[in-house]
Design a protein around this motif. Structure first.
Motif, PDB file in Angstrom:
ATOM      1  N   ALA A   1       0.821  -1.215   0.000  1.00 58.74           N
ATOM      2  CA  ALA A   1       0.000   0.000   0.000  1.00 58.74           C
ATOM      3  C   ALA A   1       0.855   1.264   0.000  1.00 58.74           C
ATOM      4  N   ASN A   2       2.109   1.148   0.413  1.00 59.50           N
ATOM      5  CA  ASN A   2       3.014   2.302   0.439  1.00 59.50           C
ATOM      6  C   ASN A   2       3.641   2.596  -0.922  1.00 59.50           C
ATOM      7  N   VAL A   3       3.458   1.689  -1.878  1.00 56.36           N
ATOM      8  CA  VAL A   3       4.081   1.838  -3.192  1.00 56.36           C
ATOM      9  C   VAL A   3       3.043   2.334  -4.189  1.00 56.36           C
ATOM     10  N   ILE A   4       3.278   3.521  -4.726  1.00 62.64           N
ATOM     11  CA  ILE A   4       2.374   4.095  -5.717  1.00 62.64           C
ATOM     12  C   ILE A   4       2.973   3.845  -7.096  1.00 62.64           C
ATOM     13  N   ILE A   5       2.255   3.071  -7.887  1.00 63.65           N
ATOM     14  CA  ILE A   5       2.711   2.744  -9.237  1.00 63.65           C
ATOM     15  C   ILE A   5       1.931   3.617 -10.211  1.00 63.65           C
TER      16      ILE A   5
ATOM     17  N   THR B   1       7.788  14.506   3.861  1.00 68.30           N
ATOM     18  CA  THR B   1       6.530  14.449   4.600  1.00 68.30           C
ATOM     19  C   THR B   1       5.627  13.279   4.204  1.00 68.30           C
ATOM     20  N   ASN B   2       5.987  12.539   3.165  1.00 72.61           N
ATOM     21  CA  ASN B   2       5.139  11.457   2.668  1.00 72.61           C
ATOM     22  C   ASN B   2       5.879  10.125   2.794  1.00 72.61           C
ATOM     23  N   PRO B   3       5.339   9.172   3.545  1.00 73.02           N
ATOM     24  CA  PRO B   3       6.017   7.885   3.712  1.00 73.02           C
ATOM     25  C   PRO B   3       5.895   6.973   2.489  1.00 73.02           C
ATOM     26  N   ASN B   4       5.026   7.333   1.536  1.00 75.02           N
ATOM     27  CA  ASN B   4       4.834   6.499   0.349  1.00 75.02           C
ATOM     28  C   ASN B   4       5.997   6.621  -0.626  1.00 75.02           C
ATOM     29  N   LEU B   5       6.159   5.572  -1.438  1.00 76.64           N
ATOM     30  CA  LEU B   5       7.150   5.557  -2.503  1.00 76.64           C
ATOM     31  C   LEU B   5       6.425   5.754  -3.817  1.00 76.64           C
ATOM     32  N   ILE B   6       6.819   6.730  -4.579  1.00 77.43           N
ATOM     33  CA  ILE B   6       6.199   6.964  -5.881  1.00 77.43           C
ATOM     34  C   ILE B   6       7.151   6.435  -6.954  1.00 77.43           C
ATOM     35  N   CYS B   7       6.728   5.379  -7.628  1.00 77.74           N
ATOM     36  CA  CYS B   7       7.538   4.812  -8.700  1.00 77.74           C
ATOM     37  C   CYS B   7       7.440   5.725  -9.902  1.00 77.74           C
ATOM     38  N   VAL B   8       8.579   6.185 -10.403  1.00 81.53           N
ATOM     39  CA  VAL B   8       8.636   7.120 -11.512  1.00 81.53           C
ATOM     40  C   VAL B   8       8.777   6.384 -12.836  1.00 81.53           C
ATOM     41  N   THR B   9       9.671   5.406 -12.888  1.00 84.82           N
ATOM     42  CA  THR B   9       9.833   4.584 -14.089  1.00 84.82           C
ATOM     43  C   THR B   9      10.558   3.306 -13.728  1.00 84.82           C
ATOM     44  N   VAL B  10      10.578   2.368 -14.682  1.00 81.97           N
ATOM     45  CA  VAL B  10      11.177   1.065 -14.472  1.00 81.97           C
ATOM     46  C   VAL B  10      11.757   0.559 -15.785  1.00 81.97           C
ATOM     47  N   TRP B  11      12.854  -0.180 -15.720  1.00 84.04           N
ATOM     48  CA  TRP B  11      13.399  -0.822 -16.908  1.00 84.04           C
ATOM     49  C   TRP B  11      14.264  -2.011 -16.536  1.00 84.04           C
ATOM     50  N   VAL B  12      14.539  -2.848 -17.525  1.00 79.78           N
ATOM     51  CA  VAL B  12      15.443  -3.995 -17.348  1.00 79.78           C
ATOM     52  C   VAL B  12      16.551  -3.903 -18.370  1.00 79.78           C
TER      53      VAL B  12
END
Length: 103
Positions: free
Chosen positions: A26-30, A92-103
């Motif tokens: 729930a802490n990870v914002i995709i 101030t925000n405990p959430n993680l906002i995922c910006v981008t992803v790659w392999v």
């Protein structure tokens, strides 16, 4: 929003914060962008979460002045490839906002 306190932390401290926060999905914002990139680059959700939960911050984090966040690049070898997730952090925000992803 801001990242003044985060900028004082070491890469290891930031990685520890990301690992701890990502234990609760729930802490990870995709974002929509990340979902699109995951599909395009064949990155599964389990790969993304493994990278966040077990990865390392190798490169220096960069401040996003426009958004007031600190962006960290989490890296992890998983599922036979190097997986990278850029995560935005805020004091101030405990959430993680995922910006981008790659392999």
């Amino acid at each position: 929003m801001g990242c003044e306190e985060l900028k004082k932390q070491s890469k290891n401290q930031l990685a520890k914060r990301i690992r701890f926060a990502s234990k609760t999905t729930a802490n990870v914002i995709i974002t929509t962008h990340v979902k699109t990139q995951m599909k395009k680059r064949k990155v599964s959700a389990s790969m993304l979460y493994e990278c966040l939960r077990l990865g390392q911050v190798i490169r220096e984090p960069e401040e996003n002045i426009k958004l007031g966040t600190l962006e960290c690049r989490m890296e992890r070898y998983c599922a036979g490839c190097n997986c990278t997730v850029i995560v935005a952090l805020d004091d101030t925000n405990p959430n993680l906002i995922c910006v981008t992803v790659w392999v």
